[in-house]
Design a protein around this motif. Sequence first.
Motif, short mmCIF file in Angstrom:
data_model
loop_
_atom_site.label_atom_id
_atom_site.label_comp_id
_atom_site.label_asym_id
_atom_site.label_seq_id
_atom_site.Cartn_x
_atom_site.Cartn_y
_atom_site.Cartn_z
N LYS A 65 0.84 -1.20 0.00
CA LYS A 65 0.00 0.00 0.00
C LYS A 65 0.88 1.25 0.00
CE LYS A 65 -4.08 1.84 2.26
NZ LYS A 65 -5.03 1.59 3.35
N PHE A 66 0.63 2.12 -0.97
CA PHE A 66 1.32 3.41 -1.09
C PHE A 66 0.28 4.49 -0.82
CE2 PHE A 66 5.28 3.28 -3.92
CZ PHE A 66 5.64 2.02 -3.48
N VAL A 67 0.66 5.51 -0.07
CA VAL A 67 -0.17 6.68 0.11
C VAL A 67 0.68 7.89 -0.28
CG1 VAL A 67 -1.53 8.08 1.70
CG2 VAL A 67 -1.46 5.58 1.98
N CYS A 68 0.26 8.54 -1.32
CA CYS A 68 0.95 9.74 -1.80
C CYS A 68 0.14 10.94 -1.35
CB CYS A 68 1.07 9.70 -3.32
SG CYS A 68 1.86 11.15 -3.98
N VAL A 69 0.78 11.85 -0.63
CA VAL A 69 0.11 13.04 -0.11
C VAL A 69 0.76 14.26 -0.75
CG1 VAL A 69 -0.55 14.32 1.96
CG2 VAL A 69 -0.24 11.83 2.09
N THR A 70 -0.02 15.02 -1.52
CA THR A 70 0.50 16.23 -2.14
C THR A 70 -0.16 17.45 -1.50
OG1 THR A 70 -1.12 16.06 -3.92
CG2 THR A 70 1.07 15.17 -4.35
N PHE A 71 0.62 18.48 -1.34
CA PHE A 71 0.17 19.72 -0.73
C PHE A 71 0.16 20.81 -1.81
CE2 PHE A 71 1.82 17.11 2.56
CZ PHE A 71 1.18 17.45 3.74
N TRP A 72 -0.98 21.49 -1.92
CA TRP A 72 -1.18 22.53 -2.94
C TRP A 72 -1.56 23.83 -2.27
CZ3 TRP A 72 -0.13 21.05 -7.88
CH2 TRP A 72 -0.03 19.68 -8.10
N ARG A 73 -1.19 24.93 -2.90
CA ARG A 73 -1.51 26.24 -2.35
C ARG A 73 -3.03 26.42 -2.24
NH1 ARG A 73 -2.60 31.01 -4.68
NH2 ARG A 73 -2.14 30.18 -6.74
N THR A 74 -3.76 26.03 -3.29
CA THR A 74 -5.23 26.19 -3.30
C THR A 74 -5.89 24.97 -3.93
OG1 THR A 74 -5.30 27.19 -5.50
CG2 THR A 74 -5.01 28.70 -3.63
N ARG A 75 -7.18 24.87 -3.72
CA ARG A 75 -7.98 23.82 -4.37
C ARG A 75 -7.91 23.96 -5.89
NH1 ARG A 75 -12.23 20.54 -2.87
NH2 ARG A 75 -12.32 21.51 -0.82
N GLU A 76 -7.91 25.20 -6.36
CA GLU A 76 -7.84 25.46 -7.79
C GLU A 76 -6.54 24.93 -8.39
OE1 GLU A 76 -8.74 27.83 -5.45
OE2 GLU A 76 -10.87 27.54 -5.91
N ASP A 77 -5.42 25.10 -7.67
CA ASP A 77 -4.14 24.58 -8.15
C ASP A 77 -4.18 23.06 -8.28
OD1 ASP A 77 -2.97 27.12 -8.31
OD2 ASP A 77 -2.18 26.99 -6.27
N ALA A 78 -4.76 22.40 -7.29
CA ALA A 78 -4.88 20.94 -7.34
C ALA A 78 -5.80 20.53 -8.49
CB ALA A 78 -5.39 20.40 -6.02
N SER A 79 -6.88 21.25 -8.67
CA SER A 79 -7.81 20.94 -9.76
C SER A 79 -7.15 21.12 -11.11
CB SER A 79 -9.05 21.84 -9.67
OG SER A 79 -9.79 21.53 -8.52
N THR A 80 -6.33 22.15 -11.24
CA THR A 80 -5.63 22.39 -12.50
C THR A 80 -4.71 21.22 -12.83
OG1 THR A 80 -5.74 24.78 -12.24
CG2 THR A 80 -4.01 23.94 -13.69
N SER A 81 -4.13 20.60 -11.81
CA SER A 81 -3.24 19.46 -12.06
C SER A 81 -3.99 18.26 -12.63
CB SER A 81 -2.49 19.07 -10.78
OG SER A 81 -3.33 18.36 -9.89
N GLU A 82 -5.29 18.23 -12.43
CA GLU A 82 -6.11 17.18 -13.06
C GLU A 82 -6.57 17.62 -14.45
OE1 GLU A 82 -8.96 14.88 -10.71
OE2 GLU A 82 -8.38 16.19 -9.05
N GLU A 83 -6.96 18.86 -14.56
CA GLU A 83 -7.45 19.36 -15.84
C GLU A 83 -6.37 19.32 -16.92
OE1 GLU A 83 -8.92 23.24 -14.85
OE2 GLU A 83 -10.42 22.40 -13.50
N ASN A 84 -5.11 19.59 -16.53
CA ASN A 84 -4.03 19.56 -17.53
C ASN A 84 -3.43 18.16 -17.69
OD1 ASN A 84 -2.17 19.14 -15.44
ND2 ASN A 84 -1.40 21.23 -15.46
N ARG A 85 -4.07 17.17 -17.07
CA ARG A 85 -3.70 15.75 -17.19
C ARG A 85 -2.43 15.36 -16.43
NH1 ARG A 85 -7.49 12.76 -18.59
NH2 ARG A 85 -6.17 11.21 -19.48
#
Length: 100
Positions: free
Chosen positions: A49-69
């Motif tokens: 089991k791997f758990v990757c935890v990423t920290f982003w400045r804002t929710r929008e920044d994290a969402s952009t990382s999905e939108e840009n693939r």
Amino acid sequence: MFIRMTIMELRTESIDAAVGIFKDSVLPAARAQKGFRKEHLLIDRQTGKFVCVTFWRTREDASTSEENRFYQEQLIKFMDFFTAPPIKEDYELIVADENP
């Protein structure tokens, strides 16, 4: 701050290879993303089991990382190791103790 957790179950014999991919490919790519702050990888070597935890400045920044693939491109790097589909969970960081 906004946190994304990705929980992956990988073949235990693939752990070292997966860690190498994380260090050599995923982390450098994440550092280039807008709003990325830091990333932690937690591993249970007995279960794979791997758990990757990423920290982003804002929710929008994290969402952009999905939108840009970006997010999907990183998961693809581990496709050969999965024993179950990855799980993504998003959280808002409310309290943090940064004391060493």
